[in-house]
Motif scaffolding. Sequence first.
Motif, short mmCIF file in Angstrom:
data_model
loop_
_atom_site.label_atom_id
_atom_site.label_comp_id
_atom_site.label_asym_id
_atom_site.label_seq_id
_atom_site.Cartn_x
_atom_site.Cartn_y
_atom_site.Cartn_z
N ILE A 183 28.63 36.24 34.65
CA ILE A 183 29.73 36.56 33.74
C ILE A 183 31.02 36.01 34.34
CG2 ILE A 183 28.64 38.60 32.76
CD1 ILE A 183 30.40 40.35 34.54
N VAL A 184 31.94 35.66 33.47
CA VAL A 184 33.26 35.18 33.89
C VAL A 184 34.28 36.18 33.37
CG1 VAL A 184 34.97 33.36 33.67
CG2 VAL A 184 32.56 32.78 33.99
N ILE A 185 34.93 36.85 34.31
CA ILE A 185 35.73 38.04 34.00
C ILE A 185 37.21 37.73 33.85
CG2 ILE A 185 36.54 40.24 34.92
CD1 ILE A 185 33.84 40.56 36.26
N HIS A 186 37.77 38.23 32.74
CA HIS A 186 39.22 38.25 32.55
C HIS A 186 39.70 39.67 32.82
CE1 HIS A 186 43.08 37.43 30.29
NE2 HIS A 186 43.01 38.76 30.17
N CYS A 187 40.67 39.81 33.70
CA CYS A 187 41.21 41.13 34.03
C CYS A 187 42.73 41.03 34.14
CB CYS A 187 40.64 41.62 35.36
SG CYS A 187 41.30 43.22 35.91
N ARG A 188 43.44 41.78 33.31
CA ARG A 188 44.90 41.80 33.40
C ARG A 188 45.40 43.23 33.28
NH1 ARG A 188 49.32 38.12 30.00
NH2 ARG A 188 51.03 38.43 31.49
N ASP A 189 46.10 43.67 34.28
CA ASP A 189 46.63 45.05 34.34
C ASP A 189 45.53 46.09 34.12
OD1 ASP A 189 49.07 43.86 34.70
OD2 ASP A 189 50.01 44.64 32.87
N ALA A 190 44.34 45.78 34.65
CA ALA A 190 43.21 46.67 34.37
C ALA A 190 42.18 46.66 35.49
CB ALA A 190 42.55 46.25 33.05
N PHE A 191 42.61 46.42 36.72
CA PHE A 191 41.62 46.28 37.78
C PHE A 191 40.78 47.55 37.94
CE2 PHE A 191 39.87 46.55 42.02
CZ PHE A 191 39.30 45.30 42.18
N ASP A 192 41.41 48.71 38.01
CA ASP A 192 40.66 49.95 38.24
C ASP A 192 39.67 50.22 37.12
OD1 ASP A 192 42.03 50.32 40.60
OD2 ASP A 192 43.47 51.75 39.75
N GLU A 193 40.11 50.02 35.88
CA GLU A 193 39.24 50.27 34.73
C GLU A 193 38.06 49.30 34.72
OE1 GLU A 193 43.36 51.71 33.68
OE2 GLU A 193 42.52 49.94 34.68
N LEU A 194 38.33 48.05 35.03
CA LEU A 194 37.28 47.05 35.03
C LEU A 194 36.32 47.24 36.20
CD1 LEU A 194 37.64 43.41 33.99
CD2 LEU A 194 36.43 43.90 36.11
#
Length: 255
Positions: A127-138
């Motif tokens: 998988i190729v992950i996009h994460c913005r302002d959401a590290f803990d949730e992701l």
Amino acid sequence: MMLTDTHTHLYYEKDEAKRRELIDRCFENGVKRLFLPNVDAKSIPLVMNLAEAYPDNCFPMLGLHPCDVKEGYATALDTIFESLADYKIYAIGEIGIDLYWDKSTLNIQQEAFKKQIAWAKQLDLPIVIHCRDAFDELYKVLLEEKDEKLKGIFHCFSGNTDEAKKVIELGFYLGIGGVVTYKNSGLDKVVAEIGLEHLVLETDAPYLTPVPFRGKPNESSYLVYVAAKVAEVKNISLEEVAAITTENSKNIFKI
């Protein structure tokens, strides 16, 4: 020297002549492998047409970008899932969680993320992950989904060293792009502490343009400036950075 751009939206350029110029400049700078993530159902043909035009250089990935997870997203997911049977792809992406633009969709973003992780496991794809302002949730989702089949790239990594180590412990590579060239980003300090065996390079073109072209549209040929910055930080040659990060990309994408 061969560089690999593990994340570029080269297909956004719809003018065939201009796109050819972009690709020619890639080849001139040694960027010969380009991985193309779509973002929604409508972008599937754009990705696939470019991959078919340059089968030795452009490699498609399919997924639903978290910013496109909104009302009616299930229909887009169905369309993308059906397309997985029609094409040879190399990853599910880009997918993830983005709370920068809209925090109200967190629940459905999590649902879409988990569903697409399941696709990747079913197809034995990264998988190729996009994460913005959401590290803990992701990261919480990744911990829940962790098993021997979970693998991939944390695209456009711009976190701190502790976050980098958490991602690596899950078996993911860090996607390093133009942000590493920004004077006050701090990403250069993180890269200095992380082994090159955990890194891949990317542009996210046309976004996140590296210095010295910051402020202008990004393109995959500029990957050489990202690689040069990593080489400077690591005090090794550009050629060594290119060789190791390209080998890492081969390990994750199996091509």
